[in-house]
Design a protein around this motif. Structure first.
Motif, short mmCIF file in Angstrom:
data_model
loop_
_atom_site.label_atom_id
_atom_site.label_comp_id
_atom_site.label_asym_id
_atom_site.label_seq_id
_atom_site.Cartn_x
_atom_site.Cartn_y
_atom_site.Cartn_z
N GLN A 83 1.01 -0.88 0.19
CA GLN A 83 -0.10 -0.04 -0.29
C GLN A 83 1.25 1.18 -0.05
O GLN A 83 0.91 2.70 -0.56
CB GLN A 83 -0.90 -0.02 1.38
N ALA A 84 2.61 1.34 0.67
CA ALA A 84 2.67 2.45 0.87
C ALA A 84 3.54 2.75 -0.40
O ALA A 84 4.07 3.58 -0.87
CB ALA A 84 3.51 2.58 2.01
N LEU A 85 3.78 1.61 -0.94
CA LEU A 85 4.80 1.48 -2.68
C LEU A 85 3.41 2.70 -3.84
O LEU A 85 4.07 3.16 -4.24
CB LEU A 85 5.01 0.57 -3.48
N GLU A 86 2.08 1.63 -3.82
CA GLU A 86 1.54 1.80 -4.45
C GLU A 86 0.58 3.83 -4.56
O GLU A 86 0.93 4.64 -4.88
CB GLU A 86 0.13 1.56 -4.36
N GLU A 87 1.03 3.79 -2.87
CA GLU A 87 0.09 5.50 -2.44
C GLU A 87 1.43 6.47 -2.89
O GLU A 87 1.07 7.21 -3.09
CB GLU A 87 0.20 5.76 -1.57
N ASN A 88 2.62 5.86 -2.84
CA ASN A 88 3.61 6.98 -2.90
C ASN A 88 4.54 6.50 -5.09
O ASN A 88 5.77 6.80 -5.30
CB ASN A 88 5.13 6.87 -2.52
N TRP A 89 3.43 6.00 -5.45
CA TRP A 89 4.57 5.25 -6.74
C TRP A 89 4.86 6.47 -7.46
O TRP A 89 6.11 6.29 -8.36
CB TRP A 89 2.67 5.12 -7.39
N SER A 90 4.63 7.00 -7.32
CA SER A 90 5.60 8.98 -8.54
C SER A 90 7.15 8.37 -8.43
O SER A 90 8.02 8.98 -9.03
CB SER A 90 4.95 9.79 -8.57
N ASP A 91 6.93 8.76 -7.23
CA ASP A 91 8.40 8.53 -6.11
C ASP A 91 9.28 7.51 -6.50
O ASP A 91 10.27 7.43 -6.80
CB ASP A 91 8.36 9.39 -4.99
N VAL A 92 8.29 6.24 -5.60
CA VAL A 92 9.39 4.90 -5.93
C VAL A 92 9.01 4.41 -7.48
O VAL A 92 10.07 3.57 -7.56
CB VAL A 92 7.92 3.98 -4.92
N GLN A 93 8.95 4.68 -8.55
CA GLN A 93 9.27 4.13 -10.01
C GLN A 93 10.73 4.95 -10.21
O GLN A 93 11.47 4.41 -11.24
CB GLN A 93 7.74 4.85 -10.95
N LYS A 94 11.16 5.91 -9.40
CA LYS A 94 12.68 6.39 -9.61
C LYS A 94 13.88 5.56 -8.91
O LYS A 94 15.13 6.24 -9.27
CB LYS A 94 12.53 8.12 -8.94
N SER A 95 13.25 4.81 -7.65
CA SER A 95 14.06 4.28 -7.26
C SER A 95 14.10 2.54 -7.63
O SER A 95 13.25 1.88 -7.10
CB SER A 95 13.51 4.80 -5.38
N ASP A 96 15.04 2.14 -7.80
CA ASP A 96 15.75 0.70 -7.91
C ASP A 96 15.62 0.06 -6.78
O ASP A 96 15.06 -1.34 -6.93
CB ASP A 96 17.45 0.45 -8.22
#
Length: 155
Positions: A83-96
């Motif tokens: 859930q935390a990853l989905e909520e912050n997807w725009s920032d998450v997609q930039k992190s390996d």
């Protein structure tokens, strides 16, 4: 009565932004069947949760974080992380490091090569991504869900 959770975030496309990577994630993520697991969270889960709450302090407001705090199990850790990853997807997609977790998270089962569907029999992922890469409007990513307890109670 079940509590329905509705979220309608969007990705602003154009001007160097696109939703193609998000489409690939949605289309190729593993289908997860949650299995009741009362074992304690793994060390990697604990480390990732610490990183998530440090990088995204508002994640502590999520119901899943409360569930994890009340009952720190592998299943609750996994639910919070997802859930935390989905909520912050725009920032998450930039992190390996976050992408690696998504690809290898516990209890994941892959069914087929991707999960896109449409009016035609088959959807070509690369063609759909190319179309989305060139789209300049907003892409809405509606999420409709239930709390785990309600979903289990309702079958």
């Amino acid at each position: 009565m079940a509590r329905l959770i509705v979220k309608s975030p969007y990705i602003k496309c154009g001007g160097g932004n696109s939703a193609g990577s998000y489409m690939r994630y949605i289309a190729t993520r593993e289908r997860v069947e949650l299995i009741q697991d009362d074992r304690p969270p793994t060390r990697k889960q604990e480390q990732l949760i610490a990183k998530l709450v440090k990088d995204f302090p508002e994640a502590k407001e999520l119901d899943e974080y409360g569930d994890y705090q009340d009952h720190p199990t592998k299943a609750n850790a996994s639910a919070f992380i997802s859930q935390a990853l989905e909520e912050n997807w725009s920032d998450v997609q930039k992190s390996d490091s976050y992408m690696k977790y998504i690809a290898t998270r516990p209890r994941a089962e892959r069914l087929g090569s991707h999960g896109l569907f449409g009016d035609s029999d088959g959807v070509e992922l690369d063609k759909a991504m190319a179309e989305l890469e060139n789209y300049t409007g907003n892409v809405w990513t509606h999420i409709i869900s239930l709390k785990r307890e309600d979903a289990e109670r309702l079958g």
